[in-house]
Design a protein around this motif. Sequence first.
Motif, short mmCIF file in Angstrom:
data_model
loop_
_atom_site.label_atom_id
_atom_site.label_comp_id
_atom_site.label_asym_id
_atom_site.label_seq_id
_atom_site.Cartn_x
_atom_site.Cartn_y
_atom_site.Cartn_z
N ASN A 1 -6.82 6.45 11.82
CA ASN A 1 -6.40 7.49 10.87
C ASN A 1 -6.41 6.89 9.47
N GLU A 2 -7.32 7.39 8.61
CA GLU A 2 -7.49 6.83 7.28
C GLU A 2 -7.53 5.31 7.37
N ALA A 3 -8.29 4.84 8.35
CA ALA A 3 -8.33 3.40 8.65
C ALA A 3 -9.37 2.66 7.83
N MET A 4 -10.28 3.37 7.16
CA MET A 4 -11.34 2.70 6.39
C MET A 4 -11.19 2.87 4.88
N VAL A 5 -10.31 3.77 4.44
CA VAL A 5 -10.23 4.04 3.01
C VAL A 5 -9.53 2.88 2.29
N LYS A 6 -10.11 2.43 1.21
CA LYS A 6 -9.69 1.17 0.61
C LYS A 6 -8.36 1.25 -0.14
N TRP A 7 -7.89 2.47 -0.46
CA TRP A 7 -6.56 2.53 -1.07
C TRP A 7 -5.45 2.30 -0.04
N ALA A 8 -5.79 2.31 1.25
CA ALA A 8 -4.81 1.95 2.29
C ALA A 8 -4.78 0.43 2.40
N ALA A 9 -4.40 -0.21 1.29
CA ALA A 9 -4.56 -1.66 1.15
C ALA A 9 -3.76 -2.47 2.16
N SER A 10 -2.72 -1.88 2.71
CA SER A 10 -1.87 -2.65 3.64
C SER A 10 -2.40 -2.68 5.06
N TYR A 11 -3.48 -1.89 5.35
CA TYR A 11 -3.92 -1.88 6.76
C TYR A 11 -5.39 -1.56 6.99
N TYR A 12 -6.18 -1.18 5.97
CA TYR A 12 -7.53 -0.68 6.26
C TYR A 12 -8.42 -1.74 6.91
N VAL A 13 -9.41 -1.24 7.66
CA VAL A 13 -10.39 -2.12 8.31
C VAL A 13 -11.78 -1.80 7.77
N GLU A 14 -12.69 -2.74 7.92
CA GLU A 14 -14.08 -2.48 7.56
C GLU A 14 -14.71 -1.57 8.63
N PRO A 15 -15.72 -0.77 8.24
CA PRO A 15 -16.28 0.23 9.16
C PRO A 15 -16.79 -0.33 10.49
N TRP A 16 -17.21 -1.60 10.53
CA TRP A 16 -17.76 -2.12 11.78
C TRP A 16 -16.72 -2.12 12.89
#
Length: 427
Positions: free
Chosen positions: A172-187
């Motif tokens: 859930n909103e796992a790739m968006v870069k403003w989610a700086a505390s948890y985002y992952v790269e698309p791979w």
Amino acid sequence: MKNYFSIIRICLSVFLIGSIVSCNEVKKSKVKEEVSEKEVSAKDILGNPEYQAMSYGGYRYADHSIEPTMEELKEDMKILHAMGVRMLRTYKLLKPQAANLVKVISDMKKEDPGFEMYVMLGAWVDCKNSFNSGNGEPIHNEENKENAAEIDRAVALANKYPDIVKVIAVGNEAMVKWAASYYVEPWIILKWVNHLQDLKKEGKLAKDLWITSSDNFASWGGGGEEYHVEDLNKLIKAVDFISMHTYPMHDTHYQPEFWLNGEGMDGKSDMEKIEISMLRAKEYAIMQYGNVKNYMESIGVNKPIHIGETGWASFSSGQYGADGSRACDEYKEALYYKHMRDWTNEAGMSCFYFEAFDEPWKGGDEPGNSEKHFGLFKVDGKAKYTLWPMVDKGAFEGLTRGGKPITKTFDGDREAMMKEVLVSPHN
């Protein structure tokens, strides 16, 4: 003698009418059985306006560790069913709410064959040291070891309740870069999407179960070029559909050009200004959808796009309230809800509107944080202005939340509600 034959004719007529009615009832009953036995797939549900979609979280307390009880989940399902909602979106699986929810839905279907509800099951995915939970800063190119457990639980629930779980959303909103505390790269998202698609091919998941990821429009290529990477292109090709988020309300602060634009406002009444502003919000969401669609087509892909999340808060004491963009109140929330339903229904898209009920645990300790006020219902079951017409029609008659009947906010006093509506500042 005439009377005798008249009586005979009347009796025959009554008999024939009774037979026809009886036959019709049998036919109706048979049709009902056929409908209830029919396997409904994600392909049948998504984009079908008869299956309205909603984002769901049933947490009723500021303490997020207090899980909704089975009875509370059942209360909510009755309310949502009465609204015409037939498809729900959940968010994570390491907490018990989602698993309990699908069990409650299954039990309700057994109790009442006319009860119908389906689920897009969210599997939470984040990076190593997300939310600074590890021994250092978040590492966005490595994943949290708990991701595998989320995916495993999604698979188990999809197999246990194939009549209910119709979609799995990886992240859930796992790739968006403003989610700086948890985002992952698309791979990382791609890896898990491919894993689930492989399970379908191997017969370990239902072949008509759809797989997606639910993310911000920018993450799907509709924003900056930093998102336009090969792993995203592969992901777009791997999912069964794109689940896209759009939040014009947030952008009244972060991208305020569309909201503050004074063009066409001269000589307009306050109510007309509000109407114009909310139509601009709708057009803004449509623009973001168009950006994602254009990017998808630019890489040679043509598949469905549905709105995985959008919403409008009814209150904010912060940057969306009286001292900021003045975006949040129940009247604007109602306008936005109508605009989104009208647009997506007409376009043949699903819209998982965010959200059904206010959730007090969101947004920290500040009671006026907008994140706590996205629901169409308050926690105590009061229906916000969006739903007042449904209350008037008796849609929620006999239903309760927390044991309290469903009533209107502001005690149904529209004039009192409108006093809290602010006109957006315009240049």
